[in-house]
Design an enzyme around this catalytic site. Structure first.
Site, PDB file in Angstrom:
ATOM      1  N   HIS A 195       0.844  -1.203   0.000  1.00  0.00           N
ATOM      2  CA  HIS A 195       0.000   0.000   0.000  1.00  0.00           C
ATOM      3  C   HIS A 195       0.875   1.246   0.000  1.00  0.00           C
ATOM      4  O   HIS A 195       0.622   2.200  -0.726  1.00  0.00           O
ATOM      5  CB  HIS A 195      -0.933   0.015   1.220  1.00  0.00           C
ATOM      6  CG  HIS A 195      -1.711  -1.260   1.350  1.00  0.00           C
ATOM      7  ND1 HIS A 195      -1.905  -1.904   2.546  1.00  0.00           N
ATOM      8  CD2 HIS A 195      -2.321  -2.015   0.419  1.00  0.00           C
ATOM      9  CE1 HIS A 195      -2.597  -3.012   2.344  1.00  0.00           C
ATOM     10  NE2 HIS A 195      -2.862  -3.101   1.059  1.00  0.00           N
TER      11      HIS A 195
ATOM     12  N   ASP B 136      -6.413   4.779   0.628  1.00  0.00           N
ATOM     13  CA  ASP B 136      -6.441   3.484  -0.049  1.00  0.00           C
ATOM     14  C   ASP B 136      -7.608   2.647   0.499  1.00  0.00           C
ATOM     15  O   ASP B 136      -8.395   3.115   1.328  1.00  0.00           O
ATOM     16  CB  ASP B 136      -5.074   2.778   0.018  1.00  0.00           C
ATOM     17  CG  ASP B 136      -4.671   2.373   1.422  1.00  0.00           C
ATOM     18  OD1 ASP B 136      -5.553   2.023   2.225  1.00  0.00           O
ATOM     19  OD2 ASP B 136      -3.460   2.407   1.728  1.00  0.00           O
TER      20      ASP B 136
ATOM     21  N   ALA C  18      14.775  -8.200  -1.317  1.00  0.00           N
ATOM     22  CA  ALA C  18      15.723  -7.913  -2.397  1.00  0.00           C
ATOM     23  C   ALA C  18      15.319  -6.616  -3.097  1.00  0.00           C
ATOM     24  O   ALA C  18      14.157  -6.214  -3.018  1.00  0.00           O
ATOM     25  CB  ALA C  18      15.701  -9.061  -3.401  1.00  0.00           C
TER      26      ALA C  18
ATOM     27  N   GLN D 225      13.849  -5.326  -5.627  1.00  0.00           N
ATOM     28  CA  GLN D 225      13.057  -5.934  -6.706  1.00  0.00           C
ATOM     29  C   GLN D 225      12.987  -5.108  -7.991  1.00  0.00           C
ATOM     30  O   GLN D 225      13.116  -5.652  -9.080  1.00  0.00           O
ATOM     31  CB  GLN D 225      11.635  -6.218  -6.190  1.00  0.00           C
ATOM     32  CG  GLN D 225      10.748  -6.864  -7.225  1.00  0.00           C
ATOM     33  CD  GLN D 225       9.538  -7.510  -6.619  1.00  0.00           C
ATOM     34  OE1 GLN D 225       9.658  -8.338  -5.721  1.00  0.00           O
ATOM     35  NE2 GLN D 225       8.372  -7.164  -7.084  1.00  0.00           N
TER      36      GLN D 225
ATOM     37  N   TRP E 192      -0.234  -6.965  -6.776  1.00  0.00           N
ATOM     38  CA  TRP E 192      -0.422  -6.101  -7.942  1.00  0.00           C
ATOM     39  C   TRP E 192       0.804  -5.226  -8.221  1.00  0.00           C
ATOM     40  O   TRP E 192       1.132  -4.952  -9.380  1.00  0.00           O
ATOM     41  CB  TRP E 192      -1.693  -5.274  -7.817  1.00  0.00           C
ATOM     42  CG  TRP E 192      -2.035  -4.568  -9.088  1.00  0.00           C
ATOM     43  CD1 TRP E 192      -2.173  -3.227  -9.289  1.00  0.00           C
ATOM     44  CD2 TRP E 192      -2.289  -5.183 -10.374  1.00  0.00           C
ATOM     45  NE1 TRP E 192      -2.494  -2.961 -10.602  1.00  0.00           N
ATOM     46  CE2 TRP E 192      -2.567  -4.140 -11.295  1.00  0.00           C
ATOM     47  CE3 TRP E 192      -2.284  -6.502 -10.841  1.00  0.00           C
ATOM     48  CZ2 TRP E 192      -2.849  -4.380 -12.647  1.00  0.00           C
ATOM     49  CZ3 TRP E 192      -2.559  -6.744 -12.194  1.00  0.00           C
ATOM     50  CH2 TRP E 192      -2.837  -5.691 -13.064  1.00  0.00           C
ATOM     51  N   ASN E 193       1.507  -4.791  -7.162  1.00  0.00           N
ATOM     52  CA  ASN E 193       2.719  -3.992  -7.425  1.00  0.00           C
ATOM     53  C   ASN E 193       3.762  -4.822  -8.155  1.00  0.00           C
ATOM     54  O   ASN E 193       4.367  -4.359  -9.122  1.00  0.00           O
ATOM     55  CB  ASN E 193       3.316  -3.473  -6.113  1.00  0.00           C
ATOM     56  CG  ASN E 193       2.386  -2.500  -5.426  1.00  0.00           C
ATOM     57  OD1 ASN E 193       2.156  -1.405  -5.917  1.00  0.00           O
ATOM     58  ND2 ASN E 193       1.831  -2.911  -4.305  1.00  0.00           N
TER      59      ASN E 193
ATOM     60  N   GLU F 177       5.276  -4.164 -11.838  1.00  0.00           N
ATOM     61  CA  GLU F 177       6.731  -4.027 -12.017  1.00  0.00           C
ATOM     62  C   GLU F 177       7.223  -5.002 -13.090  1.00  0.00           C
ATOM     63  O   GLU F 177       8.123  -4.691 -13.866  1.00  0.00           O
ATOM     64  CB  GLU F 177       7.443  -4.259 -10.674  1.00  0.00           C
ATOM     65  CG  GLU F 177       7.268  -3.081  -9.712  1.00  0.00           C
ATOM     66  CD  GLU F 177       7.454  -3.405  -8.226  1.00  0.00           C
ATOM     67  OE1 GLU F 177       7.119  -2.554  -7.390  1.00  0.00           O
ATOM     68  OE2 GLU F 177       7.924  -4.516  -7.899  1.00  0.00           O
TER      69      GLU F 177
ATOM     70  N   ALA G 148      -5.340 -12.686  -0.702  1.00  0.00           N
ATOM     71  CA  ALA G 148      -6.038 -11.463  -1.134  1.00  0.00           C
ATOM     72  C   ALA G 148      -6.602 -11.645  -2.556  1.00  0.00           C
ATOM     73  O   ALA G 148      -7.191 -12.674  -2.847  1.00  0.00           O
ATOM     74  CB  ALA G 148      -5.119 -10.255  -1.024  1.00  0.00           C
TER      75      ALA G 148
ATOM     76  N   GLN H 221      -4.939 -12.017  -5.267  1.00  0.00           N
ATOM     77  CA  GLN H 221      -3.874 -12.487  -6.160  1.00  0.00           C
ATOM     78  C   GLN H 221      -4.331 -13.574  -7.146  1.00  0.00           C
ATOM     79  O   GLN H 221      -3.801 -13.677  -8.254  1.00  0.00           O
ATOM     80  CB  GLN H 221      -2.678 -12.981  -5.318  1.00  0.00           C
ATOM     81  CG  GLN H 221      -1.995 -11.833  -4.598  1.00  0.00           C
ATOM     82  CD  GLN H 221      -1.195 -12.250  -3.388  1.00  0.00           C
ATOM     83  OE1 GLN H 221      -0.928 -13.431  -3.182  1.00  0.00           O
ATOM     84  NE2 GLN H 221      -0.798 -11.288  -2.572  1.00  0.00           N
TER      85      GLN H 221
HETATM   86  N1  UDP Z   1       9.425  -5.827  -2.637  1.00  0.00           N
HETATM   87  C1  UDP Z   1      10.775  -5.596  -2.723  1.00  0.00           C
HETATM   88  N2  UDP Z   1      11.623  -6.574  -2.324  1.00  0.00           N
HETATM   89  C2  UDP Z   1      11.196  -7.774  -1.841  1.00  0.00           C
HETATM   90  C3  UDP Z   1       9.808  -8.008  -1.751  1.00  0.00           C
HETATM   91  C4  UDP Z   1       8.933  -7.008  -2.167  1.00  0.00           C
HETATM   92  O1  UDP Z   1      11.219  -4.519  -3.166  1.00  0.00           O
HETATM   93  O2  UDP Z   1      12.030  -8.618  -1.507  1.00  0.00           O
HETATM   94  C5  UDP Z   1       8.488  -4.757  -3.078  1.00  0.00           C
HETATM   95  C6  UDP Z   1       7.988  -5.023  -4.481  1.00  0.00           C
HETATM   96  O3  UDP Z   1       8.865  -4.453  -5.436  1.00  0.00           O
HETATM   97  C7  UDP Z   1       6.605  -4.403  -4.474  1.00  0.00           C
HETATM   98  C8  UDP Z   1       6.155  -4.523  -3.020  1.00  0.00           C
HETATM   99  O4  UDP Z   1       7.347  -4.746  -2.250  1.00  0.00           O
HETATM  100  O5  UDP Z   1       6.684  -3.047  -4.844  1.00  0.00           O
HETATM  101  C9  UDP Z   1       5.220  -5.682  -2.780  1.00  0.00           C
HETATM  102  O6  UDP Z   1       3.952  -5.339  -3.226  1.00  0.00           O
HETATM  103  P1  UDP Z   1       2.980  -6.404  -3.905  1.00  0.00           P
HETATM  104  O7  UDP Z   1       1.720  -5.683  -4.215  1.00  0.00           O
HETATM  105  O8  UDP Z   1       3.635  -7.071  -5.042  1.00  0.00           O
HETATM  106  O9  UDP Z   1       2.755  -7.528  -2.838  1.00  0.00           O
HETATM  107  P2  UDP Z   1       2.390  -7.518  -1.278  1.00  0.00           P
HETATM  108  O10 UDP Z   1       3.670  -7.427  -0.564  1.00  0.00           O
HETATM  109  O11 UDP Z   1       1.486  -6.335  -1.030  1.00  0.00           O
HETATM  110  O12 UDP Z   1       1.718  -8.833  -1.098  1.00  0.00           O
END
Ligand code: UDP
Length: 482
Positions: A18, A115, A348, A350, A368-369, A373, A388, A390
């Site tokens: 979020h 949100d 990591a 990402q 969704w993020n 990406e 959720a 997904q």
């Molecule tokens: N992320 C990251 N490194 C990690 C795991 C996640 O940078 O090791 C970031 C990823 O790039 C994304 C966010 O955390 O922007 C995760 O959001 P997403 O909606 O994919 O999944 P959620 O964590 O909400 O289930």
């Protein structure tokens, strides 16, 4: 802060999924549309303030990031309280702090943007005569379910929840039971059901709804959300597809994983990660390790201790075998994969990884993020949804957009075996130039077009900023007349 510019207050609920898109939305409103922006962040604890992500980005207009003091909710929850309900409680407990902060501002802000979990705060916007917007950090398809939810009658609910038939959403693709939201799966959590009904109503009644998607990605659903014959009937304000709002790839510091990636051939590595919260079972973690090994492909795997392991959450403290392999990974794993695999504990970089030229695939939980990406970097996926919305994202990726492969069984309820995992990795990695890669590159182009000046998402935010300007002018005129 002067009130020459409209001032938007954004509210981010706990969780990186979020926080990240809310900050990106704030940046775009400030950078491209001349708004002053304050982002209030609700977090489970204060540690987020230490994260590099929390540094206020450099923007021409001021962008203030404010962590609301975390509230202790331990007396209000127990071990059976769902994550969603906990999030809603945290948001509710933060409301007085938000109200006090807005009330203390010298000039009244023009708009409040919340949100999905912050919709109760929209009452504060009403109190202070601000515009109220909801920001859906997921798909338009998910938004469609949210606004339709309060109107699902008992018969339709029974057919979906009990008889496991598809759920019809007016003007949109139906949702198969196998792809449905968590809240249809757990019939015991009525609380969640009631809360989601309120959220659906509050989102529908906002002055506008921003969504982290773009026009050409979901034209059918966006049409249904605006059209009076379908969901436009229940949605009061306009729907603004404003995405993809993703963190830019800024290669910041040196890291072992990026150095390793630099040494790999072009498009040769699959990145495996399940977001900020996704965790696998012990058995599934082991099968995944075997599957990656069997696939014979290079990989980066962000590993978390499995959920049903009783060791502490500290990855490095688990019992290791002779080559440093944690006890929940197959014995000798690190030795065998040394030349083609990289295991990263917990977190990591990402966006840097996905933008790297050595990456050819993303094995993802379909948050969704993460999905966005992957798309903006033109990377096809293995869709491995866990919770959720997904499953819906995975269905859209695999069946509608055709940029992902999916396991036959659902990874959140059954163990997917190593042979199938290896096969899915091979399908994504060995299809250079084939249809899936072409399609995701096309999405990458269409995402870029939406964001540039004159693109559909750029125009959406221009409209929001125009509404804020008009509101500011009206408020100023009223103040002069008073
Ligand atoms: N992320 C990251 N490194 C990690 C795991 C996640 O940078 O090791 C970031 C990823 O790039 C994304 C966010 O955390 O922007 C995760 O959001 P997403 O909606 O994919 O999944 P959620 O964590 O909400 O289930």
């Amino acid at each position: 802060m002067k009130n020459a510019n409209p001032h938007a207050v954004l509210l981010a609920s706990p969780g990186m999924g979020h926080f990240i898109p809310v900050v990106e939305l704030g940046k775009r409103l400030a950078t491209h549309h001349g708004l002053d922006v304050t982002i209030f962040v609700v977090a489970a604890d204060a540690s987020i303030a230490e994260s590099p992500l929390f540094k206020p980005p450099r923007t021409p207009n001021p962008l203030n990031l404010v962590l609301l003091p975390p509230v202790d909710i331990s007396a209000l929850v127990d071990s059976s309280t769902s994550v969603v309900t906990q999030l809603l409680i945290m948001m509710r407990e933060a409301l007085p702090l938000l109200r006090a902060a807005i009330s203390a501002m010298k000039y009244r802000p023009t708009a409040l943007i919340v949100d999905l979990f912050g919709t109760e705060a929209l009452a504060i916007a009403e109190e202070f005569d601000m515009l109220k917007y909801a920001f859906i950090t997921s798909t338009a398809w998910f938004l469609a379910v949210a606004v339709h939810f309060p109107y699902i009658d008992e018969e339709a609910e029974h057919k979906h929840r009990v008889l496991k038939r598809p759920l019809d959403i007016p003007g949109c693709r139906s949702i198969r039971y196998e792809d449905t939201l968590d809240l249809f799966l757990d019939p015991t959590d009525r609380n969640l059901y009631v809360n989601f009904t309120h959220i659906g109503m509050e989102v529908s009644n906002a002055d506008g709804i921003l969504v982290n998607t773009w026009q050409d990605l979901e034209p059918l659903t966006l049409h249904a959300l605006e059209n009076e014959k379908f969901l436009g009937r229940v949605v009061k304000g306009s729907v603004y597809p404003a995405g993809p709002l993703v963190r830019p790839n800024e290669r910041s510091s040196k890291s072992e994983v990026m150095d390793w990636l630099d040494m790999q051939p072009m498009e040769s590595v699959i990145y495996v990660s399940f977001g900020s919260g996704g965790t696998l079972s012990v058995k599934q973690t082991s099968e995944l390790a075997w599957g990656l090994e069997l696939s014979q492909h290079r990989f980066i795997w962000v590993v978390r201790p499995p959920v049903d392991d009783d060791v502490s959450a500290n990855f490095f403290n688990v019992t290791n075998s002779h080559d440093g392999t944690p006890s929940y990974l197959p014995d000798g794993f690190f030795t065998r994969i040394r030349n083609r695999g990289m295991v990263v504990p917990m977190w990591a970089p990402q966006t840097e990884i996905l933008a790297h030229q050595s990456i050819a695939g993303f094995f993802s939980h379909c948050g969704w993020n993460s999905t966005l990406e992957s798309m903006v970097n033109g990377v096809p996926m293995v869709a491995w949804p866990l919770y959720a919305e997904q499953q819906m994202n995975a269905a859209m990726l695999a069946e509608e957009l055709e940029v992902a492969v999916r396991p036959k069984l659902q990874p959140n309820t059954s163990v997917v075996e190593r042979e199938e995992i290896a096969e899915m990795v091979r399908r994504v990695m060995e299809l250079k130039g084939n249809a899936m890669r072409e399609k995701v590159k096309e999405l990458q182009r269409s995402a870029n077009q939406a964001l540039v000046q004159g693109g559909s998402s750029y125009n959406s935010l221009s409209k929001v900023s125009k509404e804020c300007e008009l509101k500011l002018r009206r408020l100023s005129a009223m103040a002069l007349g008073a």
